[in-house]
Structure formats: structure tokens, C-alpha cells
Design an enzyme around this catalytic site. Structure first.
Site, PDB file in Angstrom:
ATOM      1  N   PRO A   2       0.845  -1.075  -0.052  1.00 24.25           N
ATOM      2  CG  PRO A   2      -0.155  -1.044   2.084  1.00 24.25           C
ATOM      3  CD  PRO A   2       0.800  -2.039   1.214  1.00 24.25           C
ATOM      4  CD  GLU A   3       3.148   3.628  -4.091  1.00 22.31           C
ATOM      5  OE1 GLU A   3       3.081   4.815  -4.330  1.00 22.31           O
ATOM      6  OE2 GLU A   3       3.636   2.992  -5.008  1.00 22.31           O
TER       7      GLU A   3
END
Ligand code: ZN
Length: 288
Positions: A2-3
Site C-alpha cells: 500500500p502506498e
């Protein structure tokens, strides 16, 4: 992995359930994730009221009324699953007040007094949780030295120009450097550089100042659009199974090796290169 937009989407999904809620029970099912959990974590969480749910870089921060902050990192595969509770009325109808059956990788389970449950599931265990005195948070080893938030006011043209000055590293690496800007990851850096027409291979210090400054609004746009996409996926996810965080988002260059460039009037094809062991995607025709 996840960013920033995915983490922000998770935060927004958790906020209605956790902000203002008191923790009735915290269950910690193993001693560690990537690192050991803090001592007596379950006891320190139980009875605490969550005053605010914030995000710093890719960390979710829950400020407690005990004077401590719970730091959460989703790692590679961390998922937050929300079930039950008043704030989740749509789901209640679906699940008939039942929480989903416990799964193998449910490592931390938090129940609020309002009857909501937040389950942290992480199959690969690269996630992390820690507790830290709220006033000492800036000095916590995970937070220390992190640069400005890309969506915050201190990230602006003059700042980035100064940060890039004299740097001989490729601009891609400079933007991934968490000391320069917080929370940017491989995907959104590729996307931002494509929109800005800057090659990821170009050295940061050799890009003209106006082009560097122009990167700032582009980065903000890329992230804001992804957060908006995450917001709309949030509704689908919550209606589906209460899981937060991962959403399908279409990228212009990322993962599109060999495909035609989407920049208007550009005849280029997307090329994949490897920089510092990670894939970069860019269009050699319009990114200079
Ligand atoms: Zn192009």
C-alpha cells in the site's frame, strides 16, 4: 504494497468507527509482526478512548486519551477489516450483527464499546504496531527524519528545488527518499514523473528549477485523484466484506510496458527499466 493513497483510504474508512470510540477490548494474538509488539500492548489499549485518527507518511496514528499514540503500518499485506457497530449500519444488515469468523492471520482485534470490531490481518507480517507517548512521536524511530507530507503546505516548489539542488541521484530515487518527501512509493512516483514529462533516469540536481517546481502540483494531483478513487472504492468494500485498503486504480504508465503512451499526440511506447532493484515505467518520447 500500500502506498500513501491506500493508507489514507484505510484511515478514512476506520475514522467513523474509531474516532471518539473507547476500546472495550484489545486482543493481541502473537508477540510480533515485523518487530515485537510493545510491552503489554493489549492492556495499554484497553479502556483508552481514540481521540483522533491521523496519517503521517504511510503510518496510521491513533491518538489515545492515555497520552499515547498507536502507530500502525500496514506493511506489504496488512488489511483492516471492520465489522459490527453503530457506525457500520449498512454492514449490520448484511451480517446480522455477526463478526466474521476469525481467520488465520488475524493478529490484532480491537472491539469498541459501541460494538464495532477492527481486525488487523497480515499474512506476510511485514506490518508493524507500536505505542509511543504522543508528545514524543516526532522522535520515534519510525517517524524521525521523515520529510514533509506531499499534500501538506510545507511541500512546495521552492522546497523541492532546494531539496534537489546538487543531487546526483536519479529523480526517481530522490522522490522515493522519505527524507525529501513523505510516503511516496514506486507507483505514484512513476505516474507523477510521466505527467510532468520528466524522465525517471534524469539526475535530480540537473532538472531546471521551474520543472522541479512544476512537479509539486502534479504529485498532489496524482495522490488526490488516487485518494478520491479509494474513497469511492471504500463504499464498495464496506458493502462487500468490510475490508479496507486495496482498490483497483488505473495507472497511465505503471505496469504498462510496451503499451502506447497516453499523453496526447505522443507516439511513444512505455518502457520498463530497473532502478535500484525496482521497476520504473516511463515514456522515452515525452519524458525528458
Ligand atoms: Zn509519451
Amino acid at each position: 504494497m500500500p502506498e500513501l493513497p491506500e493508507v489514507e483510504t484505510v484511515r478514512r474508512g476506520l475514522a467513523p468507527v474509531l474516532e471518539g470510540a473507547r476500546i472495550a477490548r484489545a486482543q493481541v494474538n502473537r508477540p510480533d509482526l515485523r518487530w515485537p509488539f510493545p510491552e503489554r500492548m493489549a492492556e495499554r489499549l484497553t479502556g483508552a478512548r481514540i481521540e483522533q485518527l491521523r496519517r503521517r507518511s504511510k503510518y496510521i496514528l491513533a491518538d489515545l486519551d492515555t497520552g499515547e499514540t498507536l502507530i500502525v503500518h500496514l506493511g506489504m499485506s496488512g488489511r483492516m477489516i471492520v465489522s459490527g457497530g453503530e457506525a457500520n449500519r449498512d454492514m449490520l444488515a448484511q451480517f446480522h450483527h455477526l463478526h466474521p469468523a476469525p481467520e488465520k492471520h488475524d493478529h490484532v482485534v480491537i472491539d469498541t464499546e459501541a460494538g464495532a470490531r477492527v481486525t488487523f490481518n497480515d499474512a506476510r507480517r511485514f506490518g508493524a504496531m507500536d505505542l509511543c507517548a504522543t508528545e514524543a512521536l516526532e522522535g520515534h524511530w519510525l517517524m524521525k527524519g521523515i520529510g514533509p507530507e506531499p499534500l501538506g503546505n510545507s511541500f512546495d516548489g521552492p522546497y523541492l528545488v532546494a531539496a534537489f539542488r546538487g543531487r546526483r541521484t536519479p529523480v526517481k530515487s530522490a522522490l522515493l527518499d522519505q527524507k525529501i518527501v513523505a510516503g511516496l512509493g514506486n507507483i505514484y512516483v512513476c505516474e507523477a514523473l510521466h505527467r510532468a514529462g520528466i524522465s525517471p533516469l534524469r539526475h535530480a540536481g540537473r532538472i531546471a528549477a521551474p520543472r522541479v517546481a512544476a512537479l509539486v502540483p502534479v504529485i498532489r494531483d496524482v495522490l488526490t485523484e488516487a485518494i478520491a478513487a479509494g474513497g469511492s472504492s471504500l463504499r464498495d468494500y464496506r458493502q462487500a466484506d468490510g475490508e479496507l485498503g486495496y482498490f483497483q486504480h488505473t495507472f497511465r504508465v505503471y505496469g504498462r510496458e510496451g503499451e502506447p503512451c497516453q499523453t496526447p499526440d505522443c507516439q511513444g511506447k512505455i518502457r520498463r527499466t530497473v532502478q535500484s532493484g525496482r521497476s520504473s515505467f516511463h515514456c522515452p518520447a515525452c519524458q525528458r
